[in-house]
Scaffold this active site. Structure first.
Site, PDB file in Angstrom:
ATOM      1  N   GLY A  91       0.825  -1.205   0.000  1.00  0.00           N
ATOM      2  CA  GLY A  91       0.000   0.000   0.000  1.00  0.00           C
ATOM      3  C   GLY A  91       0.859   1.255   0.000  1.00  0.00           C
ATOM      4  O   GLY A  91       0.496   2.276  -0.592  1.00  0.00           O
ATOM      5  N   GLN A 165       0.839   7.812   4.462  1.00  0.00           N
ATOM      6  CA  GLN A 165       1.056   7.503   3.044  1.00  0.00           C
ATOM      7  C   GLN A 165       0.455   8.598   2.176  1.00  0.00           C
ATOM      8  O   GLN A 165       1.084   9.085   1.241  1.00  0.00           O
ATOM      9  CB  GLN A 165       0.426   6.143   2.711  1.00  0.00           C
ATOM     10  CG  GLN A 165       1.104   4.994   3.432  1.00  0.00           C
ATOM     11  CD  GLN A 165       0.318   3.697   3.355  1.00  0.00           C
ATOM     12  OE1 GLN A 165      -0.851   3.682   2.953  1.00  0.00           O
ATOM     13  NE2 GLN A 165       0.947   2.602   3.753  1.00  0.00           N
ATOM     14  N   ASP A 309       0.192  -0.231  13.206  1.00  0.00           N
ATOM     15  CA  ASP A 309       0.403  -1.620  12.781  1.00  0.00           C
ATOM     16  C   ASP A 309       0.618  -2.565  13.965  1.00  0.00           C
ATOM     17  O   ASP A 309       0.561  -3.785  13.812  1.00  0.00           O
ATOM     18  CB  ASP A 309       1.598  -1.698  11.824  1.00  0.00           C
ATOM     19  CG  ASP A 309       1.307  -0.975  10.515  1.00  0.00           C
ATOM     20  OD1 ASP A 309       0.174  -1.078  10.027  1.00  0.00           O
ATOM     21  OD2 ASP A 309       2.210  -0.293   9.993  1.00  0.00           O
ATOM     22  N   LYS A 336      -6.412  -2.620   6.228  1.00  0.00           N
ATOM     23  CA  LYS A 336      -4.975  -2.894   6.032  1.00  0.00           C
ATOM     24  C   LYS A 336      -4.846  -4.107   5.093  1.00  0.00           C
ATOM     25  O   LYS A 336      -5.761  -4.394   4.339  1.00  0.00           O
ATOM     26  CB  LYS A 336      -4.301  -3.131   7.381  1.00  0.00           C
ATOM     27  CG  LYS A 336      -4.297  -1.879   8.276  1.00  0.00           C
ATOM     28  CD  LYS A 336      -3.403  -0.785   7.713  1.00  0.00           C
ATOM     29  CE  LYS A 336      -3.434   0.464   8.576  1.00  0.00           C
ATOM     30  NZ  LYS A 336      -2.709   1.575   7.965  1.00  0.00           N
ATOM     31  N   ARG A 340      -7.744  -6.507   9.861  1.00  0.00           N
ATOM     32  CA  ARG A 340      -6.948  -6.960  11.017  1.00  0.00           C
ATOM     33  C   ARG A 340      -7.756  -7.012  12.296  1.00  0.00           C
ATOM     34  O   ARG A 340      -7.360  -7.708  13.238  1.00  0.00           O
ATOM     35  CB  ARG A 340      -5.702  -6.075  11.192  1.00  0.00           C
ATOM     36  CG  ARG A 340      -4.658  -6.348  10.122  1.00  0.00           C
ATOM     37  CD  ARG A 340      -3.387  -5.542  10.348  1.00  0.00           C
ATOM     38  NE  ARG A 340      -2.400  -5.884   9.327  1.00  0.00           N
ATOM     39  CZ  ARG A 340      -1.386  -5.105   8.976  1.00  0.00           C
ATOM     40  NH1 ARG A 340      -1.233  -3.927   9.564  1.00  0.00           N
ATOM     41  NH2 ARG A 340      -0.529  -5.499   8.051  1.00  0.00           N
TER      42      ARG A 340
HETATM   43  C1  S3P Z   1       2.823   3.671   6.601  1.00  0.00           C
HETATM   44  C2  S3P Z   1       1.768   4.299   7.180  1.00  0.00           C
HETATM   45  C3  S3P Z   1       0.666   3.593   7.863  1.00  0.00           C
HETATM   46  C4  S3P Z   1       1.034   2.126   8.125  1.00  0.00           C
HETATM   47  C5  S3P Z   1       1.713   1.472   6.970  1.00  0.00           C
HETATM   48  C6  S3P Z   1       2.980   2.216   6.607  1.00  0.00           C
HETATM   49  C7  S3P Z   1       3.862   4.505   5.942  1.00  0.00           C
HETATM   50  O1  S3P Z   1      -0.469   3.664   7.057  1.00  0.00           O
HETATM   51  O2  S3P Z   1      -0.116   1.394   8.490  1.00  0.00           O
HETATM   52  O3  S3P Z   1       2.043   0.134   7.278  1.00  0.00           O
HETATM   53  O4  S3P Z   1       4.985   4.027   5.698  1.00  0.00           O
HETATM   54  O5  S3P Z   1       3.582   5.679   5.688  1.00  0.00           O
HETATM   55  P1  S3P Z   1      -1.306   5.043   6.892  1.00  0.00           P
HETATM   56  O6  S3P Z   1      -0.938   5.666   5.607  1.00  0.00           O
HETATM   57  O7  S3P Z   1      -2.727   4.644   6.907  1.00  0.00           O
HETATM   58  O8  S3P Z   1      -0.913   5.958   8.009  1.00  0.00           O
END
Ligand code: S3P
Length: 425
Positions: A91, A165, A309, A336, A340
């Site tokens: 993701g 993200q 996480d 996720k 989860r």
């Molecule tokens: C991440 C942000 C989190 C996390 C993911 C990694 C990142 O998600 O759950 O495993 O590296 O920016 P979100 O974008 O929903 O905060």
């Protein structure tokens, strides 16, 4: 895979792989940087390889690649990929990558595996669209994504859900926008992008939950990535779950927006010793965790971003704590790599835990003696590692399906687990 219970106490130094979030960012940001990007201690795993493949499709060259060092070279101007880019299970690659694609003079199409193609992308497609970067999705905002990069505007974007993200995607789009981009989030999310972009020469103002980036250029830098707190959390949970176990995690990332799980562990009564050792590119040091009798935990929405996480692990720990734990505000866990909340409930209930599932978390009564069971990680790396930790305190054997999923973030997990099991059985 057959996972037996562990009985003996032990003390171990357990190194964990480089931080996944930082590795993704170092690789993806190198696309917009001129010169070499030297990434020491990078995480070599399926997720970060997806980001590397994407960066290469945009024109980045790999100058050196070993398991501890990755050197990338770029001209800072991405090219249009020749084909659709596969993001695998990642993701982070897809969402941050969508923001990177805003700088591409052409079309970028991003797809992923079955799990990723079920994950919500409207949250990144809509705000990029507001900056004038068209992003097409399948019905319901699902991947694949088709992003039309090129000249675009800036402005202020308010996110409905805090997401590092999505924030990162918008900050990258801001670098090549005609004017500054401001991102507002309901709660501050992890701030690795802000720190790394600044280190690479970007001009940022404010801090999460309200950050602004000016248009500008990036330069490659050399950085060493500390150990991943999200990976370390499994070992720390394992040592916290029973008195007599003590582990030391060397070179661990201590960024305050990432250590919520460890702070929660302290609130439950585990003994943690933080030893600061450095601050570049981010704070890091060694962490010692010793098991103790645990008390219950109460988590609310504002606690979640700094431990997102790791929240399922706290549900597991709650099964071993004396009293009733309440975890709420964690509804993001439903979107996720798998749902989860539901899969954690299934695993813990199969092992005999007293868990009430709610739309945004759980109510857990403890302590309960867990028993070995047949459990399925549903293809999610973090669920596989959670089940493995639970198995260490369960009576009888646990049969885990889906252990291969750990390749996504922690390929060596079961090798280290078995080495530890040999001294703990
Ligand atoms: C991440 C942000 C989190 C996390 C993911 C990694 C990142 O998600 O759950 O495993 O590296 O920016 P979100 O974008 O929903 O905060």
């Amino acid at each position: 895979m057959d996972l037996g219970p562990w009985r003996k106490s032990f003390e171990e130094i357990i190194p964990v792989p480089g931080d996944k979030s930082l590795t993704h960012r170092a690789i993806l940001f190198s696309v917009l940087a001129t010169g070499e990007m030297e990434i020491g201690g990078w995480l070599d795993a399926a997720d970060t390889r997806a980001s590397l493949t994407f960066a290469q499709a945009l024109g980045v060259k790999v100058v050196e690649e070993t398991n501890s060092r990755l050197v990338l070279q770029s001209h800072g101007i991405p090219q249009e990929p020749h084909d659709v880019v596969g993001c695998g299970n990642s993701g982070t690659t897809m969402r941050i990558g969508a923001g990177l694609a805003a700088a591409v003079p052409g079309m970028v199409v991003l797809t992923g595996d079955d799990s990723l193609r079920r994950r919500p992308m409207k949250r990144v497609a809509e705000p990029l669209g507001m900056l004038g970067v068209p992003v097409l999705t399948r019905a319901g905002g699902l991947p694949p994504l088709a992003i039309q990069g090129g000249p675009h505007g800036g402005g202020r974007v308010t996110l409905a859900v805090s997401s590092a993200q999505v924030k990162s995607a918008l900050l990258l789009a801001g670098l090549t926008a005609e004017e500054a981009v401001t991102v507002a989030e309901p709660l501050p999310s992890r701030d690795h992008s802000e720190r790394l972009l600044q280190a690479m020469g970007a001009r940022l103002h404010g801090k999460a939950p309200l950050v602004t980036i000016d248009p500008g250029k990036l330069a490659g830098i050399a950085l060493t990535i500390p150990g991943d707190p999200s990976s370390a959390a499994f070992w720390c949970a394992l040592s916290a779950i029973l008195p007599g176990r003590r582990i030391i995690i060397p070179s661990l990332l201590f960024n305050p927006t990432r250590v919520g799980f460890f702070r929660a562990l302290e609130r439950m009564g585990a003994q943690l010793d933080w030893h600061d050792e450095g601050s570049l590119p981010e704070a890091w040091g060694s962490l010692t965790v010793a098991g103790a009798s645990l008390g219950p935990i109460r988590l609310k929405a504002s606690d979640i971003p700094a431990m997102v996480d790791e929240v399922p692990l706290l549900a597991l720990l709650a099964t071993q704590a004396l009293g009733t734990s309440v975890i709420e505000g964690a509804q993001e866990l439903r979107v996720k790599e798998c749902d989860r909340i539901s899969v954690t409930t299934q695993i813990l209930r199969a092992m005999g835990a007293e868990v009430e599932e709610r739309s945004d978390g759980w109510v857990v009564n403890g302590p309960v003696k867990l028993r070995g069971a047949q459990v399925d990680a549903q293809g999610d790396h973090r669920m596989a590692m959670l089940a493995a930790v639970a198995a260490t305190v369960a009576e009888g054997s646990t049969y885990l399906q889906g252990e291969d999923s750990v390749a996504v973030s922690y390929p060596r997990f079961f090798r280290q687990y078995e080495a530890l099991a040999r001294i703990a059985r």
